[in-house]
Motif scaffolding. Structure first.
Motif, PDB file in Angstrom:
ATOM      1  N   PHE A 134       5.274   1.309 -15.924  1.00  0.00           N
ATOM      2  CA  PHE A 134       6.452   2.061 -15.104  1.00  0.00           C
ATOM      3  C   PHE A 134       6.120   1.878 -13.750  1.00  0.00           C
ATOM      4  CE2 PHE A 134       3.818   5.354 -14.116  1.00  0.00           C
ATOM      5  CZ  PHE A 134       3.215   5.857 -15.097  1.00  0.00           C
ATOM      6  N   MET A 135       7.067   1.864 -12.873  1.00  0.00           N
ATOM      7  CA  MET A 135       6.842   2.136 -11.495  1.00  0.00           C
ATOM      8  C   MET A 135       7.264   3.588 -11.594  1.00  0.00           C
ATOM      9  SD  MET A 135       6.268   0.930  -8.809  1.00  0.00           S
ATOM     10  CE  MET A 135       5.638   2.102  -7.685  1.00  0.00           C
ATOM     11  N   PRO A 136       6.505   4.395 -11.344  1.00  0.00           N
ATOM     12  CA  PRO A 136       6.529   5.693 -10.982  1.00  0.00           C
ATOM     13  C   PRO A 136       7.765   5.644 -10.269  1.00  0.00           C
ATOM     14  CG  PRO A 136       4.325   4.712 -10.662  1.00  0.00           C
ATOM     15  CD  PRO A 136       5.356   3.806 -11.468  1.00  0.00           C
ATOM     16  N   ASN A 137       7.912   4.390  -9.463  1.00  0.00           N
ATOM     17  CA  ASN A 137       8.934   4.215  -8.522  1.00  0.00           C
ATOM     18  C   ASN A 137      10.069   3.476  -9.317  1.00  0.00           C
ATOM     19  OD1 ASN A 137       7.798   5.405  -6.264  1.00  0.00           O
ATOM     20  ND2 ASN A 137       6.877   3.698  -5.758  1.00  0.00           N
ATOM     21  N   GLN A 138      10.817   4.545 -10.217  1.00  0.00           N
ATOM     22  CA  GLN A 138      11.734   3.816 -11.128  1.00  0.00           C
ATOM     23  C   GLN A 138      13.076   4.800 -11.159  1.00  0.00           C
ATOM     24  OE1 GLN A 138      10.548   3.665 -15.687  1.00  0.00           O
ATOM     25  NE2 GLN A 138      10.068   1.654 -14.750  1.00  0.00           N
ATOM     26  N   THR A 183      12.142   6.715  -4.579  1.00  0.00           N
ATOM     27  CA  THR A 183      11.220   7.294  -3.732  1.00  0.00           C
ATOM     28  C   THR A 183      10.839   8.762  -4.384  1.00  0.00           C
ATOM     29  OG1 THR A 183      10.681   8.222  -1.457  1.00  0.00           O
ATOM     30  CG2 THR A 183      13.078   8.594  -2.259  1.00  0.00           C
ATOM     31  N   ARG A 184       9.815   9.419  -3.551  1.00  0.00           N
ATOM     32  CA  ARG A 184       9.242  10.810  -4.016  1.00  0.00           C
ATOM     33  C   ARG A 184       9.280  11.357  -2.866  1.00  0.00           C
ATOM     34  NH1 ARG A 184       4.948  10.704  -7.668  1.00  0.00           N
ATOM     35  NH2 ARG A 184       5.706   8.745  -8.217  1.00  0.00           N
ATOM     36  N   SER A 185      10.147  10.908  -1.821  1.00  0.00           N
ATOM     37  CA  SER A 185       9.804  11.772  -0.212  1.00  0.00           C
ATOM     38  C   SER A 185      10.919  12.217   0.321  1.00  0.00           C
ATOM     39  CB  SER A 185       9.354  10.696   0.566  1.00  0.00           C
ATOM     40  OG  SER A 185       9.237  11.144   1.837  1.00  0.00           O
ATOM     41  N   GLY A 244       1.003  -1.013   0.185  1.00  0.00           N
ATOM     42  CA  GLY A 244      -0.028  -0.166  -0.122  1.00  0.00           C
ATOM     43  C   GLY A 244       0.741   1.409  -0.021  1.00  0.00           C
ATOM     44  N   CYS A 245       0.420   2.308  -0.379  1.00  0.00           N
ATOM     45  CA  CYS A 245       1.007   3.500  -0.493  1.00  0.00           C
ATOM     46  C   CYS A 245       0.195   4.709  -0.184  1.00  0.00           C
ATOM     47  CB  CYS A 245       1.613   3.649  -1.776  1.00  0.00           C
ATOM     48  SG  CYS A 245       2.799   5.082  -1.846  1.00  0.00           S
ATOM     49  N   ALA A 246       0.422   5.477   0.973  1.00  0.00           N
ATOM     50  CA  ALA A 246      -0.165   6.882   1.392  1.00  0.00           C
ATOM     51  C   ALA A 246      -0.119   7.799   0.205  1.00  0.00           C
ATOM     52  CB  ALA A 246       0.282   7.353   2.695  1.00  0.00           C
ATOM     53  N   GLY A 298      -0.859   7.741  -3.027  1.00  0.00           N
ATOM     54  CA  GLY A 298      -2.080   7.449  -3.821  1.00  0.00           C
ATOM     55  C   GLY A 298      -2.146   8.063  -5.176  1.00  0.00           C
ATOM     56  N   CYS A 299      -0.802   7.961  -5.873  1.00  0.00           N
ATOM     57  CA  CYS A 299      -0.860   8.913  -7.099  1.00  0.00           C
ATOM     58  C   CYS A 299      -1.878   8.341  -8.014  1.00  0.00           C
ATOM     59  CB  CYS A 299       0.594   8.684  -7.734  1.00  0.00           C
ATOM     60  SG  CYS A 299       1.921   9.290  -6.662  1.00  0.00           S
ATOM     61  N   SER A 300      -2.576   9.471  -8.805  1.00  0.00           N
ATOM     62  CA  SER A 300      -3.631   8.916  -9.689  1.00  0.00           C
ATOM     63  C   SER A 300      -3.241   8.108 -10.715  1.00  0.00           C
ATOM     64  CB  SER A 300      -4.122  10.221 -10.415  1.00  0.00           C
ATOM     65  OG  SER A 300      -2.952  10.769 -11.087  1.00  0.00           O
ATOM     66  N   TYR A 301      -1.959   8.176 -11.265  1.00  0.00           N
ATOM     67  CA  TYR A 301      -1.572   7.228 -12.425  1.00  0.00           C
ATOM     68  C   TYR A 301      -1.059   5.847 -11.830  1.00  0.00           C
ATOM     69  CZ  TYR A 301       2.977   9.653 -11.110  1.00  0.00           C
ATOM     70  OH  TYR A 301       3.936  10.292 -10.153  1.00  0.00           O
ATOM     71  N   CYS A 302      -0.850   5.695 -10.378  1.00  0.00           N
ATOM     72  CA  CYS A 302      -0.061   4.547 -10.319  1.00  0.00           C
ATOM     73  C   CYS A 302      -0.455   3.194 -10.394  1.00  0.00           C
ATOM     74  CB  CYS A 302      -0.158   4.510  -8.233  1.00  0.00           C
ATOM     75  SG  CYS A 302       0.892   3.064  -7.926  1.00  0.00           S
ATOM     76  N   TYR A 303       0.348   2.443 -11.255  1.00  0.00           N
ATOM     77  CA  TYR A 303      -0.076   1.395 -12.185  1.00  0.00           C
ATOM     78  C   TYR A 303      -0.491   0.254 -10.854  1.00  0.00           C
ATOM     79  CZ  TYR A 303       4.072  -1.481 -11.349  1.00  0.00           C
ATOM     80  OH  TYR A 303       4.847  -2.305 -10.711  1.00  0.00           O
TER      81      TYR A 303
HETATM   82  S1  SF4 Z   1       3.351   5.779  -7.794  1.00  0.00           S
HETATM   83 FE1  SF4 Z   1       4.811   5.292  -6.098  1.00  0.00          FE
HETATM   84  S2  SF4 Z   1       4.577   6.753  -4.755  1.00  0.00           S
HETATM   85 FE2  SF4 Z   1       2.634   7.016  -6.047  1.00  0.00          FE
HETATM   86  S3  SF4 Z   1       1.092   5.621  -5.077  1.00  0.00           S
HETATM   87 FE3  SF4 Z   1       2.288   4.453  -6.409  1.00  0.00          FE
HETATM   88  S4  SF4 Z   1       3.908   3.545  -5.173  1.00  0.00           S
HETATM   89 FE4  SF4 Z   1       2.892   5.282  -4.139  1.00  0.00          FE
END
Ligand code: SF4
Length: 272
Positions: free
Chosen positions: A268-272, A121-123, A31-33, A35-40
């Protein structure tokens, strides 16, 4: 936000799909707080089979560090171990302030070292762990997602994610501490012409992808999630085009020597 404490059966996952450069993925949380709109991940079983909406729950893997050393040791018997942290969560989302699971994983990896660790990360919270990052020497890279340099765009697509200025400041701090870093413009969102210059001031490496190269389905998955509507509301539909990235790529190439275009098969992982 619904927070659960859980015990995981395992913590290191052999990589698959788009993560081809790493042997394993490591997710301190489910899970991820942000919550990005495009998160795959919204389209993956972990989110689909859950009653709560993506972005409203986090499972803390309490026993993550206990499992990790043993699993790295075992994996090393088969060959080099290169780890991507994290592929389906943000390791520095707000709960990490208190739970410190990611920090405990870094500490475990300084005892049983992987061959390479990639932290995505984006934090800005990641600056807390600079002391640990430094101990990995050149066997680590910290990658900060910065998909746009415009705050109103960030707010439209990812309202719960950290502000862009704070991410820029954090990335600069990590780079200046001698830790290998990069910026991940992934997925590219509408931005200003200054973006390349702004990013070059905080790191020397950039990677970029968009919804069409990076969502693993040539944009179909993104379309299904209704991301087009956000562009429409902002009156920025020309940016929702497979070639829009080329202008930004050119700007990056003018500023950076080290630029990579990310094209992934899975998503993509946004987290990439
Ligand atoms: S894109 Fe990354 S930071 Fe955003 S909700 Fe998904 S896992 Fe979390």
């Amino acid at each position: 936000m619904k927070i659960n404490e859980i015990q995981s059966k395992s913590i290191l996952t052999p990589s698959s799909g788009f993560i081809t450069k790493f042997t394993h993925t490591l997710n301190p949380y489910a899970g991820c707080a942000f919550g990005c709109s495009y998160c795959y991940v919204r389209q993956m079983p972990i989110a689909l089979y859950r009653e709560e909406e993506w972005g409203t729950w986090v499972d803390i893997k309490q026993n993550a560090a206990d499992l990790l050393s043993k699993e790295i040791k075992k994996a090393k018997k088969k060959g080099p171990v290169t780890i991507f942290m994290s592929s389906a969560t943000d390791p520095y989302q707000p709960i990490e302030y208190k739970a410190r699971i990611t920090r405990s994983l870094l500490e475990a990896m300084l005892i049983e070292k992987p061959d390479f660790l990639f932290v995505q990360t984006r934090s800005p919270l990641c600056t807390r762990d600079i002391d640990l990052f430094q101990q990995f020497g050149q066997s680590i890279r910290v990658s900060m997602t910065i998909e746009t340099d415009l705050e109103y765009i960030r707010k439209a697509f990812t309202p719960s994610a950290p502000p862009i200025p704070a991410r820029l400041k954090a990335l600069k701090q990590i780079t200046e501490a001698g830790v290998p870093t990069q910026v991940a413009i992934a997925p590219l969102l509408p931005c200003s012409k200054q973006i390349a210059k702004t990013l070059r001031r905080v790191t020397s490496r950039a990677v970029i992808d968009n919804f069409f190269m990076g969502d693993g389905s040539r944009g179909r998955r993104t379309e299904k999630m209704g991301i087009r509507n956000i562009y429409g509301r902002l009156n920025l539909l020309p940016w929702y085009h497979p070639n829009a990235y080329k202008v930004v790529l050119k700007l990056l190439q003018q500023e950076f020597e080290d630029v990579e275009l990310l094209i992934s098969q899975q998503g993509f992982m946004p987290n990439q």
